[in-house]
Design an enzyme around this catalytic site. Structure first.
Site, mmCIF file in Angstrom:
data_model
loop_
_atom_site.group_PDB
_atom_site.id
_atom_site.type_symbol
_atom_site.label_atom_id
_atom_site.label_comp_id
_atom_site.label_asym_id
_atom_site.label_seq_id
_atom_site.Cartn_x
_atom_site.Cartn_y
_atom_site.Cartn_z
ATOM 1 N N SER A 39 -4.290 2.479 0.637
ATOM 2 C CA SER A 39 -5.218 2.594 1.709
ATOM 3 C C SER A 39 -6.503 2.951 1.216
ATOM 4 C CB SER A 39 -4.766 2.904 3.014
ATOM 5 O OG SER A 39 -6.065 3.122 4.279
ATOM 6 N N GLU A 89 0.742 -1.209 -0.041
ATOM 7 C CA GLU A 89 -0.146 -0.151 0.075
ATOM 8 C C GLU A 89 1.019 1.192 -0.062
ATOM 9 O OE1 GLU A 89 -2.864 -0.221 3.115
ATOM 10 O OE2 GLU A 89 -4.368 -1.067 1.929
#
Length: 300
Positions: free
Chosen positions: A211, A184
């Site tokens: 995210s 991420e």
């Protein structure tokens, strides 16, 4: 449901993997069709004011499903043995419209996610448009390239970094075939020299994930990824990139001759394969983002 909630880009990968194990392909072009006909109904961070517990207290998933029921297959069986239509009809129907808007008065008229295609992403890329700055949706920018997570960490806050607010930040080697295994990391920070001047958002591109709580004009899951020899691997500092959310397009503006020259100079892309263990299994079996980043042997 994902589009109506304005949910995470990660969910596209998860849904694609789940469907893939059942032998059902998920089309990003179909995603765009659904996104254009599904409004965002939930006033939820990062695009709204509320938190997940507020969504639950306001009526939750049932409230949203009732608002979009005309787009659902209500005869599908649920885990209780009832059809989806029966489940929704049995609900008390209460909803707090400060959190869950009606379909007639949505938060946003179209879905939160959109897929982009073009010379930079032949097999697609994802943008969470409900969490992005519309002023950046159409235009061109100069590429400022980071060839790895380490390179980005070392240079992003360098006061001598050659970067302007209208440039496009590009991160390479963060996709599923890279050594970093698609972290991420797609929420590339605003360079310190620009953030200190009040710059809040820029176009950012990578083959990484992000995210669902992040805000910004961030293009993710560029496929094929860098490590497998996708076009992202051949972006260089100073290249021009064109973004058009309206046209669902993300293109690298170099000539076919220049692209071929760079590709020939790079030679074949062969990501390293560990000698044993999970690393070897991963390297041999991993699929691209367009197939859910699942293992090949788990598909029928």
């Amino acid at each position: 449901m994902l589009l109506a909630v304005g949910g995470s880009t990660n969910a596209i990968i998860h849904l694609t993997a789940i469907a893939g194990r059942a032998g059902i392909p998920i089309s990003l072009k179909r995603l765009n069709e659904l996104s254009d006909s599904t409004p965002v109904l939930v006033n939820l961070k990062p695009t709204g004011a509320n938190y997940m517990e507020d969504f639950f207290a306001a009526g939750g998933v049932g409230a949203v499903l009732r608002e979009i029921k005309n787009s659902l297959h209500l005869d599908c069986l649920t885990i209780t043995g009832e059809t989806l239509g029966e489940r929704l009809a049995a609900d008390d129907g209460w909803v707090d419209h400060e959190v869950v808007a009606s379909a007639a008065k949505p938060i946003e008229p179209v879905g939160g996610l959109v897929a982009l295609f073009g010379s930079l992403a032949p097999k697609g890329a994802i943008l969470k448009r409900s969490a992005a700055d519309e002023k950046l949706f159409e235009g061109e920018g100069r590429a400022v390239v980071f060839d790895s997570l380490e390179d980005m960490a070392n240079r992003i806050d360098d006061p001598n970094l050659d970067v302007n607010p209208d440039d496009y930040l590009v991160l390479q080697n963060a996709g599923p075939f890279s050594a970093s295994c698609m972290p991420e990391a797609g929420y590339i920070p605003i360079p310190k020299k620009l953030a200190s001047k009040g710059v809040k958002d820029m176009v950012r591109l990578s083959d990484a994930r992000m995210s669902g709580t992040a805000f910004g004009t961030v293009i993710l899951h560029i496929t094929p990824d860098t490590a497998s020899g996708g076009p992202l691997a051949f972006v260089r500092n100073g290249d021009r990139i064109r973004l058009s959310v309206k046209n669902r397009a993300i293109d690298l503006l170099i000539s076919p001759e220049e692209f071929a020259k760079r590709k020939a100079a790079a030679g074949p892309f062969k990501p390293p394969v560990p000698e044993r263990g999970y690393g070897k299994l991963y390297a041999q079996e991993i699929l691209g983002a367009d197939e859910g980043c699942d293992f090949k042997f788990l598909k029928p």
